[in-house]
Scaffold this motif. Sequence first.
Motif, PDB file in Angstrom:
ATOM      1  N   SER A  75       2.981  -2.533   1.614  1.00  0.00           N
ATOM      2  CA  SER A  75       2.201  -3.364   2.535  1.00  0.00           C
ATOM      3  C   SER A  75       1.626  -2.495   3.638  1.00  0.00           C
ATOM      4  CB  SER A  75       3.056  -4.481   3.134  1.00  0.00           C
ATOM      5  OG  SER A  75       4.128  -3.957   3.886  1.00  0.00           O
ATOM      6  N   LEU A  76       0.470  -2.917   4.149  1.00  0.00           N
ATOM      7  CA  LEU A  76      -0.279  -2.169   5.140  1.00  0.00           C
ATOM      8  C   LEU A  76      -0.615  -3.102   6.292  1.00  0.00           C
ATOM      9  CD1 LEU A  76      -1.629   0.716   5.410  1.00  0.00           C
ATOM     10  CD2 LEU A  76      -3.734  -0.374   4.582  1.00  0.00           C
ATOM     11  N   VAL A  77      -0.330  -2.660   7.514  1.00  0.00           N
ATOM     12  CA  VAL A  77      -0.577  -3.484   8.709  1.00  0.00           C
ATOM     13  C   VAL A  77      -1.895  -3.064   9.350  1.00  0.00           C
ATOM     14  CG1 VAL A  77       0.269  -4.143  10.988  1.00  0.00           C
ATOM     15  CG2 VAL A  77       1.887  -3.795   9.113  1.00  0.00           C
ATOM     16  N   HIS A  78      -2.783  -4.027   9.549  1.00  0.00           N
ATOM     17  CA  HIS A  78      -4.100  -3.800  10.164  1.00  0.00           C
ATOM     18  C   HIS A  78      -4.124  -4.382  11.568  1.00  0.00           C
ATOM     19  CE1 HIS A  78      -8.568  -4.010  10.537  1.00  0.00           C
ATOM     20  NE2 HIS A  78      -8.274  -5.095  11.221  1.00  0.00           N
ATOM     21  N   VAL A  87      -1.513  -8.349   7.553  1.00  0.00           N
ATOM     22  CA  VAL A  87      -0.682  -7.545   6.661  1.00  0.00           C
ATOM     23  C   VAL A  87      -1.256  -7.676   5.262  1.00  0.00           C
ATOM     24  CG1 VAL A  87       1.616  -7.163   5.733  1.00  0.00           C
ATOM     25  CG2 VAL A  87       1.351  -7.908   8.105  1.00  0.00           C
ATOM     26  N   ILE A  88      -1.597  -6.538   4.658  1.00  0.00           N
ATOM     27  CA  ILE A  88      -2.235  -6.510   3.344  1.00  0.00           C
ATOM     28  C   ILE A  88      -1.188  -6.117   2.322  1.00  0.00           C
ATOM     29  CG2 ILE A  88      -4.290  -5.745   2.099  1.00  0.00           C
ATOM     30  CD1 ILE A  88      -5.123  -4.451   4.866  1.00  0.00           C
ATOM     31  N   TYR A  89      -1.099  -6.883   1.236  1.00  0.00           N
ATOM     32  CA  TYR A  89      -0.082  -6.654   0.214  1.00  0.00           C
ATOM     33  C   TYR A  89      -0.721  -6.872  -1.163  1.00  0.00           C
ATOM     34  CZ  TYR A  89      -0.007 -11.723   0.917  1.00  0.00           C
ATOM     35  OH  TYR A  89      -0.381 -13.033   1.074  1.00  0.00           O
ATOM     36  N   PRO A  90      -0.034  -6.540  -2.248  1.00  0.00           N
ATOM     37  CA  PRO A  90      -0.630  -6.696  -3.573  1.00  0.00           C
ATOM     38  C   PRO A  90      -1.068  -8.137  -3.846  1.00  0.00           C
ATOM     39  CG  PRO A  90       1.290  -5.283  -3.714  1.00  0.00           C
ATOM     40  CD  PRO A  90       1.266  -5.834  -2.314  1.00  0.00           C
ATOM     41  N   GLY A  91      -2.275  -8.265  -4.347  1.00  0.00           N
ATOM     42  CA  GLY A  91      -2.836  -9.584  -4.636  1.00  0.00           C
ATOM     43  C   GLY A  91      -3.620 -10.186  -3.501  1.00  0.00           C
ATOM     44  N   LEU A  92      -3.710  -9.492  -2.365  1.00  0.00           N
ATOM     45  CA  LEU A  92      -4.481  -9.978  -1.224  1.00  0.00           C
ATOM     46  C   LEU A  92      -5.648  -9.032  -0.964  1.00  0.00           C
ATOM     47  CD1 LEU A  92      -3.351 -11.543   2.052  1.00  0.00           C
ATOM     48  CD2 LEU A  92      -4.699  -9.461   2.209  1.00  0.00           C
ATOM     49  N   ALA A  93      -6.849  -9.585  -0.913  1.00  0.00           N
ATOM     50  CA  ALA A  93      -8.037  -8.790  -0.613  1.00  0.00           C
ATOM     51  C   ALA A  93      -8.333  -8.869   0.877  1.00  0.00           C
ATOM     52  CB  ALA A  93      -9.239  -9.296  -1.404  1.00  0.00           C
ATOM     53  N   GLN A  94      -8.698  -7.729   1.469  1.00  0.00           N
ATOM     54  CA  GLN A  94      -9.023  -7.687   2.894  1.00  0.00           C
ATOM     55  C   GLN A  94     -10.373  -7.034   3.088  1.00  0.00           C
ATOM     56  OE1 GLN A  94      -9.063  -4.657   5.089  1.00  0.00           O
ATOM     57  NE2 GLN A  94      -7.805  -5.181   6.847  1.00  0.00           N
ATOM     58  N   HIS A 104      -9.939   0.531  14.583  1.00  0.00           N
ATOM     59  CA  HIS A 104      -8.807  -0.128  13.942  1.00  0.00           C
ATOM     60  C   HIS A 104      -7.755   0.902  13.562  1.00  0.00           C
ATOM     61  CE1 HIS A 104      -9.472   0.363   9.326  1.00  0.00           C
ATOM     62  NE2 HIS A 104     -10.074   1.336   9.940  1.00  0.00           N
ATOM     63  N   SER A 105      -6.556   0.394  13.314  1.00  0.00           N
ATOM     64  CA  SER A 105      -5.459   1.223  12.827  1.00  0.00           C
ATOM     65  C   SER A 105      -4.911   0.595  11.559  1.00  0.00           C
ATOM     66  CB  SER A 105      -4.355   1.346  13.878  1.00  0.00           C
ATOM     67  OG  SER A 105      -3.767   0.076  14.136  1.00  0.00           O
ATOM     68  N   GLU A 106      -4.306   1.433  10.716  1.00  0.00           N
ATOM     69  CA  GLU A 106      -3.673   0.989   9.479  1.00  0.00           C
ATOM     70  C   GLU A 106      -2.337   1.717   9.371  1.00  0.00           C
ATOM     71  OE1 GLU A 106      -7.422   0.586   6.493  1.00  0.00           O
ATOM     72  OE2 GLU A 106      -7.205   2.434   7.637  1.00  0.00           O
ATOM     73  N   ARG A 107      -1.246   0.951   9.376  1.00  0.00           N
ATOM     74  CA  ARG A 107       0.078   1.537   9.429  1.00  0.00           C
ATOM     75  C   ARG A 107       0.975   0.979   8.329  1.00  0.00           C
ATOM     76  NH1 ARG A 107       0.601   5.776  12.809  1.00  0.00           N
ATOM     77  NH2 ARG A 107       2.827   5.292  12.901  1.00  0.00           N
ATOM     78  N   ASN A 108       1.870   1.819   7.866  1.00  0.00           N
ATOM     79  CA  ASN A 108       2.907   1.402   6.931  1.00  0.00           C
ATOM     80  C   ASN A 108       4.184   1.179   7.731  1.00  0.00           C
ATOM     81  OD1 ASN A 108       4.777   1.003   4.940  1.00  0.00           O
ATOM     82  ND2 ASN A 108       4.533   3.007   3.975  1.00  0.00           N
ATOM     83  N   ASP A 109       4.548  -0.086   7.960  1.00  0.00           N
ATOM     84  CA  ASP A 109       5.731  -0.374   8.762  1.00  0.00           C
ATOM     85  C   ASP A 109       6.947  -0.714   7.900  1.00  0.00           C
ATOM     86  OD1 ASP A 109       5.081  -2.872   7.825  1.00  0.00           O
ATOM     87  OD2 ASP A 109       5.215  -3.884   9.773  1.00  0.00           O
ATOM     88  N   VAL A 114       3.222   2.950   0.882  1.00  0.00           N
ATOM     89  CA  VAL A 114       2.201   1.968   0.535  1.00  0.00           C
ATOM     90  C   VAL A 114       1.084   2.696  -0.206  1.00  0.00           C
ATOM     91  CG1 VAL A 114       1.087   2.170   2.821  1.00  0.00           C
ATOM     92  CG2 VAL A 114       0.603   0.205   1.372  1.00  0.00           C
ATOM     93  N   HIS A 115       0.666   2.106  -1.309  1.00  0.00           N
ATOM     94  CA  HIS A 115      -0.331   2.693  -2.211  1.00  0.00           C
ATOM     95  C   HIS A 115      -1.508   1.730  -2.267  1.00  0.00           C
ATOM     96  CE1 HIS A 115      -1.236   4.029  -6.659  1.00  0.00           C
ATOM     97  NE2 HIS A 115      -2.178   4.414  -5.813  1.00  0.00           N
ATOM     98  N   PHE A 116      -2.688   2.195  -1.878  1.00  0.00           N
ATOM     99  CA  PHE A 116      -3.822   1.276  -1.812  1.00  0.00           C
ATOM    100  C   PHE A 116      -5.134   1.988  -2.124  1.00  0.00           C
ATOM    101  CE2 PHE A 116      -3.238   3.021   2.413  1.00  0.00           C
ATOM    102  CZ  PHE A 116      -4.505   3.220   2.918  1.00  0.00           C
ATOM    103  N   VAL A 117      -6.132   1.182  -2.423  1.00  0.00           N
ATOM    104  CA  VAL A 117      -7.505   1.649  -2.643  1.00  0.00           C
ATOM    105  C   VAL A 117      -8.375   1.061  -1.540  1.00  0.00           C
ATOM    106  CG1 VAL A 117      -9.509   1.584  -4.179  1.00  0.00           C
ATOM    107  CG2 VAL A 117      -7.201   1.822  -5.143  1.00  0.00           C
TER     108      VAL A 117
END
Length: 240
Positions: A75-78, A87-94, A104-109, A114-117
Amino acid sequence: MHPRVDVRPSASRNREGSAWLESKRSFSFGAHYDPGNTHHGVLVVHNEDVVQPGTGFDPHPHRDMEIVTWVLEGSLVHEDSAGHTGVIYPGLAQRMSAGRGIRHSERNDSAEPVHFVQAWVLPDTPGIDPGYAQRDVADELRRGELVPVASGRPGHPAAIRIAQRNAALHAARLTPGTCVLLPDAPFVHLFVARGGVELESTGPLATGDAARVTGVGGQRVTASEATEILVWEMHSTPAA
């Protein structure tokens, strides 16, 4: 327009690594500039990143870009300067519209990487108001079809909207033997996020491989194993 399918193996991507970040970049990015590899259609950035726990991208600026993030694992925190959080997680488009300017910031809390494209497309109009949207499409993905997850095209009411009327991002989770058809568009970007497929008239593609399709949309994609793909459909280029 010369019809072609340009296969880009995973290993051909530019890679950057550090103690907290592993990044694989499909197009020119930052200091790694290649004038022959700047975009496909209106897609100008396509990065696959792995961010270690407790780390991430500190606040930084963007401008005049539609930025779509798709998480594969973790998961990735925006957070951004316009007050949006998520919070972005698998199956959620942002989607974040940078517009006339945003930080903006993007953090792995979490306790796991966290693995993302993340993909960037050029907007229709510069200087729009910054914006943010997210939507969980996990239920739709269970159908084993291409699901529009971020789009400025007509006919995609369920997708989060991007400020680019000539582009749409589709995702699919496929079981072995399942087939989908690529969109019939002048420019298509197929990325195998994990698994493997057979692309009609082209051959096998493995995890991390991509195909840049120009002028010959509509090919059949068949999963050879459990697979997740991301497909950009585009009807213009930056010069259009």
